[in-house]
Design a protein around this motif. Structure first.
Motif, PDB file in Angstrom:
ATOM      1  N   PRO A 266       0.899  -1.431  -0.061  1.00 19.17           N
ATOM      2  CA  PRO A 266       0.340   0.380  -0.219  1.00 19.17           C
ATOM      3  C   PRO A 266       0.971   1.565  -0.328  1.00 19.17           C
ATOM      4  O   PRO A 266       1.881   1.698   0.399  1.00 19.17           O
ATOM      5  N   THR A 267      -0.009   2.344  -0.214  1.00 17.97           N
ATOM      6  CA  THR A 267       0.754   3.655  -0.343  1.00 17.97           C
ATOM      7  C   THR A 267       0.370   4.253   0.706  1.00 17.97           C
ATOM      8  O   THR A 267      -0.714   4.228   1.302  1.00 17.97           O
ATOM      9  N   HIS A 268       0.896   5.658   1.218  1.00 19.98           N
ATOM     10  CA  HIS A 268      -0.012   6.072   2.271  1.00 19.98           C
ATOM     11  C   HIS A 268       0.295   7.946   2.274  1.00 19.98           C
ATOM     12  O   HIS A 268       1.052   8.814   2.682  1.00 19.98           O
ATOM     13  N   TYR A 269      -0.422   8.343   1.048  1.00 20.54           N
ATOM     14  CA  TYR A 269      -0.661  10.074   0.118  1.00 20.54           C
ATOM     15  C   TYR A 269      -1.366  10.360   0.857  1.00 20.54           C
ATOM     16  O   TYR A 269      -1.438  11.656   1.157  1.00 20.54           O
ATOM     17  N   GLU A 270      -2.643   9.612   1.007  1.00 21.02           N
ATOM     18  CA  GLU A 270      -4.093  10.003   1.687  1.00 21.02           C
ATOM     19  C   GLU A 270      -4.166   9.878   3.206  1.00 21.02           C
ATOM     20  O   GLU A 270      -4.852   8.473   3.568  1.00 21.02           O
ATOM     21  N   GLY A 271      -4.322  11.080   3.989  1.00 18.12           N
ATOM     22  CA  GLY A 271      -4.388  10.944   5.170  1.00 18.12           C
ATOM     23  C   GLY A 271      -5.793  10.093   5.707  1.00 18.12           C
ATOM     24  O   GLY A 271      -6.146   9.734   7.203  1.00 18.12           O
ATOM     25  N   ARG A 272      -6.801  10.742   4.961  1.00 19.71           N
ATOM     26  CA  ARG A 272      -7.978  10.140   4.796  1.00 19.71           C
ATOM     27  C   ARG A 272      -8.440   8.586   5.495  1.00 19.71           C
ATOM     28  O   ARG A 272      -8.913   8.595   5.961  1.00 19.71           O
ATOM     29  N   GLU A 273      -7.579   8.030   4.672  1.00 19.15           N
ATOM     30  CA  GLU A 273      -7.337   6.627   4.744  1.00 19.15           C
ATOM     31  C   GLU A 273      -7.471   6.021   5.830  1.00 19.15           C
ATOM     32  O   GLU A 273      -7.173   5.645   6.652  1.00 19.15           O
ATOM     33  N   TRP A 274      -6.954   6.985   7.304  1.00 23.08           N
ATOM     34  CA  TRP A 274      -6.600   6.905   8.394  1.00 23.08           C
ATOM     35  C   TRP A 274      -7.077   7.775   9.247  1.00 23.08           C
ATOM     36  O   TRP A 274      -6.496   7.804  10.835  1.00 23.08           O
ATOM     37  N   LYS A 275      -7.914   8.197   9.459  1.00 24.20           N
ATOM     38  CA  LYS A 275      -8.787   9.378   9.695  1.00 24.20           C
ATOM     39  C   LYS A 275      -7.683  10.638  10.629  1.00 24.20           C
ATOM     40  O   LYS A 275      -8.380  11.509  11.254  1.00 24.20           O
ATOM     41  N   GLN A 276      -6.583  11.066   9.028  1.00 26.19           N
ATOM     42  CA  GLN A 276      -5.695  12.046   9.157  1.00 26.19           C
ATOM     43  C   GLN A 276      -5.867  12.841   8.093  1.00 26.19           C
ATOM     44  O   GLN A 276      -4.585  12.902   7.713  1.00 26.19           O
ATOM     45  N   PRO A 277      -7.228  13.433   7.773  1.00 23.24           N
ATOM     46  CA  PRO A 277      -7.391  14.018   6.010  1.00 23.24           C
ATOM     47  C   PRO A 277      -5.743  14.889   5.568  1.00 23.24           C
ATOM     48  O   PRO A 277      -6.010  14.403   4.743  1.00 23.24           O
ATOM     49  N   LYS A 278      -5.230  15.319   6.396  1.00 22.40           N
ATOM     50  CA  LYS A 278      -4.305  16.705   6.550  1.00 22.40           C
ATOM     51  C   LYS A 278      -2.463  16.027   6.004  1.00 22.40           C
ATOM     52  O   LYS A 278      -2.102  16.848   5.785  1.00 22.40           O
ATOM     53  N   GLN A 284       5.205  10.761  10.616  1.00 20.87           N
ATOM     54  CA  GLN A 284       4.433   9.549  10.763  1.00 20.87           C
ATOM     55  C   GLN A 284       6.022   8.467  11.398  1.00 20.87           C
ATOM     56  O   GLN A 284       6.578   8.545  11.298  1.00 20.87           O
ATOM     57  N   ALA A 285       5.033   8.603  12.834  1.00 21.73           N
ATOM     58  CA  ALA A 285       6.636   8.171  14.205  1.00 21.73           C
ATOM     59  C   ALA A 285       5.655   6.679  14.243  1.00 21.73           C
ATOM     60  O   ALA A 285       6.773   5.938  14.964  1.00 21.73           O
ATOM     61  N   GLU A 286       4.864   6.499  14.043  1.00 17.54           N
ATOM     62  CA  GLU A 286       4.443   5.027  14.903  1.00 17.54           C
ATOM     63  C   GLU A 286       3.315   4.356  14.172  1.00 17.54           C
ATOM     64  O   GLU A 286       3.065   4.758  13.375  1.00 17.54           O
ATOM     65  N   PRO A 287       2.666   3.096  13.867  1.00 15.93           N
ATOM     66  CA  PRO A 287       2.129   2.174  12.651  1.00 15.93           C
ATOM     67  C   PRO A 287       1.042   2.794  14.231  1.00 15.93           C
ATOM     68  O   PRO A 287       0.518   3.403  14.915  1.00 15.93           O
ATOM     69  N   LEU A 288      -0.030   1.898  12.763  1.00 14.70           N
ATOM     70  CA  LEU A 288      -1.168   1.885  13.613  1.00 14.70           C
ATOM     71  C   LEU A 288      -1.816   1.196  14.839  1.00 14.70           C
ATOM     72  O   LEU A 288      -1.279  -0.036  14.296  1.00 14.70           O
ATOM     73  N   SER A 289      -2.436   1.738  15.499  1.00 16.48           N
ATOM     74  CA  SER A 289      -2.613  -0.206  16.366  1.00 16.48           C
ATOM     75  C   SER A 289      -3.860  -0.495  16.117  1.00 16.48           C
ATOM     76  O   SER A 289      -4.819  -0.344  14.886  1.00 16.48           O
ATOM     77  N   GLY A 290      -3.960  -1.803  16.708  1.00 15.05           N
ATOM     78  CA  GLY A 290      -4.838  -2.734  16.598  1.00 15.05           C
ATOM     79  C   GLY A 290      -4.538  -3.590  15.031  1.00 15.05           C
ATOM     80  O   GLY A 290      -3.931  -3.469  14.905  1.00 15.05           O
ATOM     81  N   SER A 291      -5.449  -4.117  14.099  1.00 15.35           N
ATOM     82  CA  SER A 291      -5.702  -5.222  13.015  1.00 15.35           C
ATOM     83  C   SER A 291      -6.681  -4.736  12.185  1.00 15.35           C
ATOM     84  O   SER A 291      -6.268  -5.876  11.176  1.00 15.35           O
ATOM     85  N   THR A 292      -6.686  -3.859  12.125  1.00 13.28           N
ATOM     86  CA  THR A 292      -8.206  -3.161  10.563  1.00 13.28           C
ATOM     87  C   THR A 292      -7.136  -2.411  10.304  1.00 13.28           C
ATOM     88  O   THR A 292      -6.576  -0.874  10.857  1.00 13.28           O
ATOM     89  N   TYR A 293      -7.867  -1.625   8.711  1.00 12.11           N
ATOM     90  CA  TYR A 293      -6.838  -0.935   8.805  1.00 12.11           C
ATOM     91  C   TYR A 293      -8.382   0.077   7.765  1.00 12.11           C
ATOM     92  O   TYR A 293      -9.210  -0.402   7.318  1.00 12.11           O
ATOM     93  N   PRO A 294      -8.348   1.332   8.718  1.00 12.34           N
ATOM     94  CA  PRO A 294      -9.922   2.280   8.231  1.00 12.34           C
ATOM     95  C   PRO A 294     -10.289   2.529   6.946  1.00 12.34           C
ATOM     96  O   PRO A 294     -10.998   2.321   6.513  1.00 12.34           O
ATOM     97  N   GLY A 295      -9.146   2.382   5.939  1.00 11.89           N
ATOM     98  CA  GLY A 295      -9.636   2.373   4.040  1.00 11.89           C
ATOM     99  C   GLY A 295      -9.939   1.582   3.610  1.00 11.89           C
ATOM    100  O   GLY A 295     -10.044   1.634   2.648  1.00 11.89           O
TER     101      GLY A 295
END
Length: 366
Positions: A266-278, A284-295
């Protein structure tokens, strides 16, 4: 009396055999890992390697970038000024089993005298360089020879006769220069001649299928006798991948060669995919917690699974998409040494591709 005794002994013996079989089954369920054999079948064991979460692990990273001679500038984040190091300290923890730690000496012994090839785009290069570094860190004094020629690069660990190749072909299918210009031929894999004779093949494709404008390396798309100026890229990807699937069935002897598909990175150009739209991956300094990706999953994942379900030969999917989506912190961003701006497509080394190779290793030692 003798007949009765014989019957009793025979019955007890059968019961013992059944108990031993059940114990072995239970042990196997606990110990082994499920790399999916995708032909519409269920996974091969009770543990899904690809469902889990990222945990802090002080024993990471698996190697030091300054000690690995195989890392390109674009992946060497520490060398090019990335100030944080926390992203190096995460390991992947599947939900219901433990991932075996990578053992480079064991890997080399198992693959002594063998040829391993990564085939695809720069994400294949990312994974190939990672595996080369992981092995090198295990045998730092072993003689290693590196060769680069056109589309083909290789590293050979001479003491073991193991060669790791990477063959660059972003679409898997061919691009041919014709009178009309450069043609992406969805039905042609002439390049496949270079992939024959390998003992392990790891394929990858997707990122370049979305390129347009100056970064698009073709002028027309041909599908059989039909020629198009452009077409739906997901549809083109499906047709190209279907050609690759036919190539695997026609050209790979699976009694001699194991085949993997690397999975969609995957790519991470679109912060809205992990609920940080700007945001994008930068800073980014740490992973998302949990085991599912919002996008949710990229649409290419469904195409890959559809194509893999049609292949007669066993092809194993390293289903790395979700676990990689959680690693918004693991890209070079502005710390790749090639000066290409913000890179939220590739991955720092050491880093995430080391986990992909750990999953590959787990699959191979099953």
């Amino acid at each position: 009396m003798g007949l009765r005794c014989h019957f009793l002994v025979s019955f007890i013996f059968r019961v013992i055999l059944v108990i031993l079989f059940l114990l072995e089954e239970a042990k196997a369920q606990q110990h082994f890992y499920n790399v999916s054999r995708l032909r519409g079948r269920k996974q091969v064991s009770g543990c899904n390697l690809f469902q889990g979460r990222w945990v802090i692990d002080a024993s990471y990273p698996l190697y030091d970038s300054s000690g690995c001679p195989f890392i390109d500038a674009e992946f060497d984040c520490q060398k090019y000024g990335r100030p944080d190091t926390q992203y190096l300290k995460y390991s992947w923890q599947p939900e219901s089993c433990n991932l075996p730690r990578f053992n480079g000496v064991d890997f080399l012994r198992r693959w002594r005298g063998k040829k391993i090839m990564f085939v695809g785009d720069s994400l294949s290069l990312n994974m190939w360089e990672s595996l080369s570094c992981m092995i090198h860190a295990s045998v730092p004094n072993a003689k290693a020879t590196s060769v680069k020629q056109d589309s083909l690069h290789s590293v050979t660990f001479e003491d073991y006769g193991v060669t790791l190749f990477v063959y660059r072909t972003p679409y898997l299918v061919d691009i041919v220069r014709e009178s009309v210009g450069r043609v992406l031929k969805l039905n042609s894999i002439e390049a496949g001649k270079a992939w024959k004779g390998m003992d392990l093949l790891i394929f990858n494709s997707w990122h370049w299928w979305t390129h347009t404008g100056k970064s698009q390396p073709w002028d027309y798309v041909s599908d059989g006798s039909a020629m198009y100026k452009d077409m739906n890229r997901l549809d083109a990807f499906y047709r190209g991948m279907s050609t690759w699937a036919r190539w695997v069935d026609l050209n790979v002897d699976t009694s001699k060669t194991k085949v993997f598909f690397q999975g969609i990175s995957p790519t991470h150009y679109e912060g809205r995919e992990w609920k940080q739209p700007k945001n994008n991956c930068n800073g980014q300094a740490e992973p998302l917690s949990g085991s599912t990706y919002p996008g949710g999953a990229p649409p290419a994942v469904a195409v890959v699974k559809k194509v893999l379900s049609t292949i007669k030969n066993p092809v194993y999917l390293l289903d790395i998409t979700t676990l990689s989506q959680l690693r918004k912190d693991a890209h070079p961003s502005t710390y790749g040494g090639d000066g290409s701006g913000t890179d939220c497509s590739h991955w720092c080394l050491p880093g995430l591709p080391d986990t992909w190779n750990q999953l590959l290793y787990a699959a191979l030692i099953m």
